[in-house]
Design an enzyme around this catalytic site. Structure first.
Site, short mmCIF file in Angstrom:
data_model
loop_
_atom_site.label_atom_id
_atom_site.label_comp_id
_atom_site.label_asym_id
_atom_site.label_seq_id
_atom_site.Cartn_x
_atom_site.Cartn_y
_atom_site.Cartn_z
N TYR A 1 8.70 2.93 3.35
CA TYR A 1 7.64 3.93 3.29
C TYR A 1 6.31 3.21 3.48
O TYR A 1 6.07 2.18 2.84
CB TYR A 1 7.66 4.65 1.95
CG TYR A 1 6.52 5.63 1.72
CD1 TYR A 1 5.53 5.38 0.75
CD2 TYR A 1 6.40 6.79 2.47
CE1 TYR A 1 4.48 6.27 0.55
CE2 TYR A 1 5.36 7.70 2.26
CZ TYR A 1 4.40 7.41 1.31
OH TYR A 1 3.36 8.29 1.10
N ASP B 1 3.91 -4.78 5.79
CA ASP B 1 3.32 -3.84 4.84
C ASP B 1 3.56 -4.40 3.44
O ASP B 1 4.64 -4.23 2.87
CB ASP B 1 3.95 -2.45 5.00
CG ASP B 1 3.39 -1.48 3.97
OD1 ASP B 1 3.71 -0.28 4.05
OD2 ASP B 1 2.64 -1.91 3.08
N LYS C 1 -2.51 -1.57 -4.16
CA LYS C 1 -2.01 -1.69 -5.53
C LYS C 1 -2.65 -2.84 -6.33
O LYS C 1 -3.77 -2.71 -6.81
CB LYS C 1 -0.47 -1.78 -5.51
CG LYS C 1 0.18 -0.51 -4.91
CD LYS C 1 1.67 -0.57 -4.92
CE LYS C 1 2.28 0.53 -4.08
NZ LYS C 1 2.30 1.84 -4.73
P1 KE4 Z 1 -0.77 4.95 -0.80
O1 KE4 Z 1 -1.30 5.73 0.38
O2 KE4 Z 1 0.13 5.79 -1.69
O3 KE4 Z 1 -1.87 4.21 -1.57
O4 KE4 Z 1 0.15 3.73 -0.25
C1 KE4 Z 1 1.21 4.07 0.61
C2 KE4 Z 1 2.21 2.92 0.61
C3 KE4 Z 1 2.25 2.08 1.71
N1 KE4 Z 1 3.12 1.05 1.76
C4 KE4 Z 1 3.97 0.80 0.74
C5 KE4 Z 1 4.92 -0.36 0.84
C6 KE4 Z 1 3.95 1.62 -0.42
O5 KE4 Z 1 4.82 1.34 -1.43
C7 KE4 Z 1 3.07 2.70 -0.49
C8 KE4 Z 1 3.02 3.64 -1.69
N2 KE4 Z 1 4.00 3.40 -2.68
C9 KE4 Z 1 4.42 4.55 -3.45
C10 KE4 Z 1 5.49 4.05 -4.43
N3 KE4 Z 1 6.76 4.16 -3.89
C11 KE4 Z 1 3.28 5.23 -4.11
C12 KE4 Z 1 3.70 6.24 -5.18
C13 KE4 Z 1 3.38 7.64 -4.76
O6 KE4 Z 1 3.64 7.99 -3.59
O7 KE4 Z 1 2.90 8.38 -5.64
#
Ligand code: KE4
Length: 424
Positions: free
Chosen positions: A141, A236, A264
């Site tokens: 993701y 990523d 993060k």
């Molecule tokens: P955000 O747009 O949610 O800040 O980041 C997206 C993203 C991009 N790349 C990786 C590897 C990620 O894990 C994420 C977001 N992680 C999720 C947890 N699985 C965020 C939790 C959520 O969607 O509320």
């Protein structure tokens, strides 16, 4: 004072009652609790219940909740003004820390979310190569922008189909989603489509299908095939950056990607993310170059202060071995407790991220995660929740330990798990 039914109120005004789907407990059932505060490794609900927290804001809080250094730095920044829309020294300081920690990164651009970081990195790769096709991996993701909300087409190497309503089929047809760890599929796609591929984007340790480790040779193959084809390799590291090692997965596995996405941990809990890489690529980004990308609150002073304070408190590479030791003790302890109750359980650990799977062995790709026993996961989740442990509410998520987690908390978690396995 009558207890407020926050869940009913939330569902009246927020889609699914949440601002991000996974928080709704949709994968495990039941209603989420509403948080009043975080303290170290614990969450406290508005009704006073508390849990040992293994979500930790999905990996951002590697020092624990409300770390005093982060709180103090953030409060001081707030008192000076929350945002200026003009450059500040802390943006430079945080960028310098990132560049110093990741050898493949010579220049970075701050953004506000991992989604923005990967979206922008893809745009740079398409501009640099003049190509449109991107390759991703099923189960990874990268945020919710159209190019990457795409799942595999009918065949492993056919072009993608939208993984969300509202994503144009035309966009999905520019994305190939391959099985994670599948070296043959990567080599085959580059043989057939290499001249059209702008980039491969990968979670170097997958964390969004649970923690799935790269098999030996997988990342090396991505590096070789992209270099041969003149495509860019994008790591990523929104989750793995400063989580699996000070220099991220790229240091842990010794691979230099062309572009890196971060988030993060670098924000300390504030909305901070970044994309970076070789200066020759980042110099394509406005105002220097033709790739447009902007953001009102990008690099905002409060987020920069929180991120800097967190990285400062982490200090450097020596922070990570004890964190991984704790994550390993947790994972091994869970597998051992499950064995005592004849419950098949496998685990995967990378730095401070960890997953357990109700299966005989740790998955190597998304389909294997799909095949694990999700019913048992749901019952495990609720049995832990009833016993003061908040595990991530989905079999497709990773759990996170922090410096605030103690061996005593791990022991308490294992005791709760032992009781949970007895009832599974
Ligand atoms: P955000 O747009 O949610 O800040 O980041 C997206 C993203 C991009 N790349 C990786 C590897 C990620 O894990 C994420 C977001 N992680 C999720 C947890 N699985 C965020 C939790 C959520 O969607 O509320």
């Amino acid at each position: 004072m009558p207890e407020v039914d926050w869940w009913s109120r939330a569902q009246a005004v927020l889609p699914g009652g949440v601002n991000s789907p996974v928080r709704s407990f949709g994968r495990v059932g039941g209603a989420p609790f509403f948080v009043e505060r975080g303290e170290g490794a614990e969450l406290v609900a508005v009704d006073g219940r508390r849990w040992i927290d293994y979500v930790m804001s999905w990996g951002a809080l590697i020092l624990g909740h409300a770390h005093p250094d982060v709180v103090a730095a953030t409060q001081a920044a707030v008192a000076r003004g929350l945002s200026f829309g003009a450059p500040t020294p802390d943006e430079v300081r945080l960028a310098e820390r990132i560049v110093a920690a990741l050898p493949s990164v010579e220049m970075v651009r701050m953004v506000n979310s991992g989604t923005e970081a990967t979206m922008s990195a893809l745009r740079v790769a398409r501009a640099v190569t003049g190509r449109d096709v991107v390759v991703k991996f099923t189960g990874c993701y990268h945020g919710h922008h159209d190019s990457l909300l795409v799942r595999a087409g009918s065949g492993a190497a056919t072009f993608g189909v939208p993984d969300s309503a509202g994503v144009p089929a035309a966009w999905a047809r520019l994305t190939l989603s391959l099985p994670y760890n599948d070296v043959e599929a990567v080599t085959d796609v580059f043989r057939r489509e290499g001249a059209r591929i702008a980039a491969v984007i990968v979670e170097p340790v997958a964390g969004n299908m649970g923690t799935v480790l790269p098999r030996p040779g997988f990342l090396e193959t991505l590096r070789e095939r992209t270099r041969e084809a003149g495509a860019l390799l994008i790591f990523d590291e929104v989750m793995t950056g400063f989580r699996v090692a000070w220099g991220g997965a790229q240091r842990r596995y010794g691979i230099d990607p062309d572009l890196t996405c971060l988030g993060k941990v670098i924000g300390g809990g504030m909305p901070v993310a970044a994309y970076g890489g070789r200066a020759e690529y980042l110099r394509r980004v406005a105002p220097l170059g033709p790739v447009y990308q902007a953001g009102t609150l990008s690099g905002n002073p409060v987020g920069m202060a929180a991120g800097l304070a967190q990285l400062e408190a982490i200090g450097g590479p020596a922070f990570y071995p004890p964190l991984e030791d704790l994550a390993t003790a947790l994972a091994d302890g869970l597998v051992e407790r499950a064995r005592r109750h004849r419950v098949p359980l496998a685990s995967a650990v990378a730095g401070g991220m960890v997953s357990v799977f109700f299966a005989d062995r740790a998955p190597t790709r998304f389909e294997e995660v799909e095949a694990t026993d999700h019913g048992r996961f749901r019952r495990f989740f609720h049995a832990l929740l009833e016993r003061g442990v908040f595990w991530p509410p989905s079999p497709y998520e990773s759990a996170f330990v922090s410096r605030a987690h103690t061996p005593e908390m791990v022991e308490a978690t294992l005791a709760a798990a032992d009781a949970a396995f007895a009832g599974l």
